[in-house]
Design a protein around this motif. Sequence first.
Motif, PDB file in Angstrom:
ATOM      1  N   SER A  91      73.386 -10.586  31.094  1.00  0.00           N
ATOM      2  CA  SER A  91      73.686 -12.007  30.916  1.00  0.00           C
ATOM      3  C   SER A  91      74.900 -12.417  31.752  1.00  0.00           C
ATOM      4  N   TYR A  92      75.877 -11.538  31.884  1.00  0.00           N
ATOM      5  CA  TYR A  92      77.027 -11.830  32.737  1.00  0.00           C
ATOM      6  C   TYR A  92      76.581 -12.003  34.181  1.00  0.00           C
ATOM      7  N   LYS A  93      75.709 -11.104  34.622  1.00  0.00           N
ATOM      8  CA  LYS A  93      75.230 -11.172  36.007  1.00  0.00           C
ATOM      9  C   LYS A  93      74.453 -12.465  36.263  1.00  0.00           C
ATOM     10  N   PHE A 114      82.808 -14.477  27.869  1.00  0.00           N
ATOM     11  CA  PHE A 114      82.677 -14.693  26.431  1.00  0.00           C
ATOM     12  C   PHE A 114      81.261 -15.112  26.033  1.00  0.00           C
ATOM     13  N   SER A 115      80.582 -15.848  26.875  1.00  0.00           N
ATOM     14  CA  SER A 115      79.194 -16.176  26.550  1.00  0.00           C
ATOM     15  C   SER A 115      78.310 -14.940  26.672  1.00  0.00           C
ATOM     16  N   GLY A 116      78.630 -14.037  27.594  1.00  0.00           N
ATOM     17  CA  GLY A 116      77.912 -12.764  27.682  1.00  0.00           C
ATOM     18  C   GLY A 116      78.119 -11.911  26.444  1.00  0.00           C
ATOM     19  N   LEU A 117      79.350 -11.920  25.930  1.00  0.00           N
ATOM     20  CA  LEU A 117      79.609 -11.198  24.680  1.00  0.00           C
ATOM     21  C   LEU A 117      78.831 -11.793  23.516  1.00  0.00           C
ATOM     22  N   SER A 144      74.717  -3.360  25.252  1.00  0.00           N
ATOM     23  CA  SER A 144      75.597  -3.311  26.426  1.00  0.00           C
ATOM     24  C   SER A 144      74.864  -3.757  27.679  1.00  0.00           C
ATOM     25  N   LEU A 145      73.624  -3.330  27.822  1.00  0.00           N
ATOM     26  CA  LEU A 145      72.825  -3.777  28.971  1.00  0.00           C
ATOM     27  C   LEU A 145      72.614  -5.286  28.947  1.00  0.00           C
ATOM     28  N   MET A 146      72.413  -5.839  27.761  1.00  0.00           N
ATOM     29  CA  MET A 146      72.218  -7.282  27.649  1.00  0.00           C
ATOM     30  C   MET A 146      73.494  -8.039  28.008  1.00  0.00           C
ATOM     31  N   ILE A 147      74.652  -7.504  27.642  1.00  0.00           N
ATOM     32  CA  ILE A 147      75.920  -8.143  28.002  1.00  0.00           C
ATOM     33  C   ILE A 147      76.084  -8.179  29.513  1.00  0.00           C
TER      34      ILE A 147
END
Length: 87
Positions: free
Chosen positions: A48-50, A63-66, A42-45
Amino acid sequence: MFKKISWKWYVGAIIFTVSLALIFPLVGLKSYVNEVAIISESLMIVFSYKLMIKRLSGPVTFFSGLLVGLFWGVALFSLVGVIYNIN
């Protein structure tokens, strides 16, 4: 809310959760590795979104964050499973 948190905190939290996932089987807490890996994923999602929201549109970034989170979770579970032979 997530925009106010520095990226260093995310990196530190990810490193902390990965080290917990690697240490828990050593001390007999194999049953908690799943929860720690899910928190790390979850932290990585969110991280990466940020990082990608400044360059890409919202849905593409989401979707790329997922995808990044999914690959991170699979890699972490594989690493812990191979190191400690967890089935």
